[in-house]
Design a protein around this motif. Sequence first.
Motif, PDB file in Angstrom:
ATOM      1  N   TYR A 370       0.981  -1.109  -0.259  1.00 28.92           N
ATOM      2  CA  TYR A 370      -0.151  -0.155   0.392  1.00 28.92           C
ATOM      3  C   TYR A 370       0.896   1.558   0.372  1.00 28.92           C
ATOM      4  N   CYS A 373       2.206   1.999  -3.643  1.00 30.16           N
ATOM      5  CA  CYS A 373       0.517   1.658  -4.031  1.00 30.16           C
ATOM      6  C   CYS A 373       0.923   3.749  -4.622  1.00 30.16           C
ATOM      7  N   THR A 374       0.944   4.123  -3.125  1.00 30.11           N
ATOM      8  CA  THR A 374       0.664   5.755  -2.920  1.00 30.11           C
ATOM      9  C   THR A 374       1.958   6.322  -3.632  1.00 30.11           C
ATOM     10  N   ARG A 375       2.454   5.670  -2.358  1.00 27.22           N
ATOM     11  CA  ARG A 375       4.420   6.433  -3.740  1.00 27.22           C
ATOM     12  C   ARG A 375       3.923   6.772  -4.935  1.00 27.22           C
ATOM     13  N   GLU A 378      -0.152   8.426  -5.790  1.00 25.41           N
ATOM     14  CA  GLU A 378       0.107   9.879  -5.845  1.00 25.41           C
ATOM     15  C   GLU A 378       0.533  11.388  -6.816  1.00 25.41           C
ATOM     16  N   LEU A 401      -6.309   4.570  -4.108  1.00 25.39           N
ATOM     17  CA  LEU A 401      -5.260   5.560  -4.023  1.00 25.39           C
ATOM     18  C   LEU A 401      -5.607   6.064  -2.149  1.00 25.39           C
ATOM     19  N   ALA A 404      -4.899   3.083  -0.516  1.00 23.23           N
ATOM     20  CA  ALA A 404      -4.045   2.548   0.483  1.00 23.23           C
ATOM     21  C   ALA A 404      -2.919   3.697   1.113  1.00 23.23           C
ATOM     22  N   MET A 405      -3.794   4.684   1.705  1.00 24.69           N
ATOM     23  CA  MET A 405      -2.946   6.167   1.992  1.00 24.69           C
ATOM     24  C   MET A 405      -3.563   5.459   3.401  1.00 24.69           C
ATOM     25  N   SER A 408      -1.691   2.111   4.664  1.00 25.48           N
ATOM     26  CA  SER A 408       0.069   2.047   4.767  1.00 25.48           C
ATOM     27  C   SER A 408      -0.163   3.833   5.739  1.00 25.48           C
ATOM     28  N   GLU A 410      -1.154   6.809   6.286  1.00 29.73           N
ATOM     29  CA  GLU A 410      -0.693   8.347   5.846  1.00 29.73           C
ATOM     30  C   GLU A 410      -2.375   9.168   6.609  1.00 29.73           C
ATOM     31  N   LYS A 413      -3.166  12.818   5.104  1.00 30.95           N
ATOM     32  CA  LYS A 413      -3.480  12.556   3.557  1.00 30.95           C
ATOM     33  C   LYS A 413      -5.166  12.511   3.427  1.00 30.95           C
ATOM     34  N   ALA A 414      -5.091  11.053   3.969  1.00 30.67           N
ATOM     35  CA  ALA A 414      -6.570  10.203   3.638  1.00 30.67           C
ATOM     36  C   ALA A 414      -7.354  11.034   4.018  1.00 30.67           C
TER      37      ALA A 414
END
Length: 440
Positions: A370, A373-375, A378, A401, A404-405, A408, A410, A413-414
Amino acid sequence: MACRDRYSLPLSTQSEAAAERYQEGLDLLLSLWPSAAEVLEEAIVLDSAFALAHAARARLHAVKAEAAAAKAKIALASDLVQRNGTERERSHVNVLFLAIHGQSARALTAALEHIDRWPLDILILGLPLGAFGLLAFSGRPDHDQARVDLCERQSARFPQDDWWFLNYRGWAHGENGNLALGRALTQRSLELRRHNVNAVHAVAHVLYEAGASDEAEKTIANWLPEYDRSGVLHGHIAWHGALIALERGDIEVALNVYSEQVAPSASLGVPINVVSDTTSFLWRMHLYGHEVPSALWADAARYASGYFQQPGFPFADFHMAIVDAASGNQQALERRAEGLSTLVLNGALQAGEVVPVLCHAVQAFANGEYARCTRILEPLAHEVVRIGGSGAQREIAQDMLLVAMMRSGEVDKARRILDERLHRRPSPRDSRWLTELAAV
């Protein structure tokens, strides 16, 4: 006296009956309503040299993904129009010839030039518009605004209550964010011509974007029984209903609609709709935390394996990547991503690098990577618009996205993305996600 269409454009036929059948067949074609083929064939029987009737029949073949028949019909129309056609009709047939032969960039240029001269030629005006139109699949990041601009340039030329133009103008504004105007125009279009699939489709989209899911579901439930299951968009309209049920967490209803009307075994739609509808519904189920029966993925993969094997159609590439990832066909997914990267390097993919990026992001998500995926996704998430389709269809990339955030870690951000989405469109699913994040 020369025959004319309902916008007073001259038609190269001496048969008033053929002209009348052509106009009725054209309206049915532009409504995506069953019996368009039969009515256009009646026009051809009445005047076998009527080039535009053959051209409209070719367009209908293309809409139904009957490529060989479309090419044969447009070739005949091209021959006839050179012998007996006006300048407008020759240009009309040429635009359709380019579109049917897959020369989309040239077709778009020719269509826009044609529209500048003959703005009321609605079969050609319709080609750049819509979710699967020439503008949407042009790779342009501003195609939503471009459709609005095109419609506004022509709006003064159409009657106030023109059912066809109201719908496409409303669709353009709704997809571009002007939901109030989009809703008013598309709903008026549906009132004027109820048996118009494009209108109910546009209404479903604008209600979805406005967060009026209950109203959208009611509209679909009341309207869909009137549309024969053989209709090109029957399964896709049902897909909208399935998504609404899935969003509110009613998985039993969602799966029933999917199994009975959307799945490959149930839908009579064209391949691009069947592949994208089945794949995106099942992937959303997965993203929303529901277990997807392996048999459903197997059925979707089996159907998809017969289509879109060559990379280069971005909207299809994204959905093919999902079905390959979900069904464990990692090699096929890697080949597609590599092929798309090569097309990007060669300058042969108008939508650009976001297409192979989406493939890599899907692969990472399916593997449980995940953070990766974000890297991957995004930095280019704002470029997903370039693959075409509608906002509702592309939303699946942002959903991926977001999940995934969240998975993982994050969270901030989400949360920011969810806050923005809820401000734009109330959604029971986004509200549940935000509640989950608040507990972290």
